[in-house]
Design an enzyme around this catalytic site. Sequence first.
Site, PDB file in Angstrom:
ATOM      1  N   HIS A  53     -54.756 106.320 -86.085  1.00  0.00           N
ATOM      2  CA  HIS A  53     -54.495 107.071 -84.862  1.00  0.00           C
ATOM      3  C   HIS A  53     -54.836 108.537 -85.084  1.00  0.00           C
ATOM      4  CE1 HIS A  53     -51.495 104.174 -82.721  1.00  0.00           C
ATOM      5  NE2 HIS A  53     -52.384 103.501 -83.437  1.00  0.00           N
ATOM      6  N   GLU A  55     -53.147 111.253 -84.517  1.00  0.00           N
ATOM      7  CA  GLU A  55     -52.081 112.041 -85.129  1.00  0.00           C
ATOM      8  C   GLU A  55     -52.001 111.829 -86.637  1.00  0.00           C
ATOM      9  OE1 GLU A  55     -50.363 110.580 -81.095  1.00  0.00           O
ATOM     10  OE2 GLU A  55     -51.855 109.937 -82.553  1.00  0.00           O
ATOM     11  N   CYS A  83     -47.275 107.280 -79.905  1.00  0.00           N
ATOM     12  CA  CYS A  83     -46.619 105.980 -80.024  1.00  0.00           C
ATOM     13  C   CYS A  83     -45.461 106.111 -81.019  1.00  0.00           C
ATOM     14  CB  CYS A  83     -47.627 104.935 -80.513  1.00  0.00           C
ATOM     15  SG  CYS A  83     -48.111 105.154 -82.247  1.00  0.00           S
ATOM     16  N   CYS A  86     -46.637 107.194 -84.606  1.00  0.00           N
ATOM     17  CA  CYS A  86     -47.044 108.597 -84.700  1.00  0.00           C
ATOM     18  C   CYS A  86     -45.871 109.541 -84.483  1.00  0.00           C
ATOM     19  CB  CYS A  86     -48.182 108.871 -83.728  1.00  0.00           C
ATOM     20  SG  CYS A  86     -49.688 107.966 -84.185  1.00  0.00           S
TER      21      CYS A  86
END
Length: 160
Positions: A53, A55, A83, A86
């Site tokens: 992801h 992040e 999410c 993260c």
Amino acid sequence: MNDDEKMMRKALAQARLAMRHGEVPIGCVIVKDGEILGRGYNRRNTDRSPLAHAEITAIRRACRVIGDWRLEDCTIYITLEPCQMCAGAIIQARIPRVVIGADSDKAGSGGSIINILQNPDFMHQAEITRGVLEPECSAILKQFFRELRTRNRSEQTNHA
């Protein structure tokens, strides 16, 4: 243009990189004292990893730059609300401020579904600023999914 908008534009540039690679266009930058320490964009399909992801990539890079796992004086700018994974990583990295472009009604863990970022039961919480450049952050996601649906319909038609 204020600093939050300026940095969210940098995160949007990362989201556009993701889109060019066929990834869901989510981008992120981590900033300290006006300097970008880490950048990231969604790479789940490219890296074949659920951990890739925006992040997570940005946090790894920022930690490498400062030589510590604590990002205590930083702000993270994310085009889409993080999410649960993260949001947990943001808290673990001790990032005190999170700036969000668009809310996520599918996985939002900064208040839309749950709020990991401000859970008082955790040792650390983050201040949240939401809706920075929200129209642009939402538009790039809508465009991506509209084009994906069109491509998928076209492929189904061609295979019929």
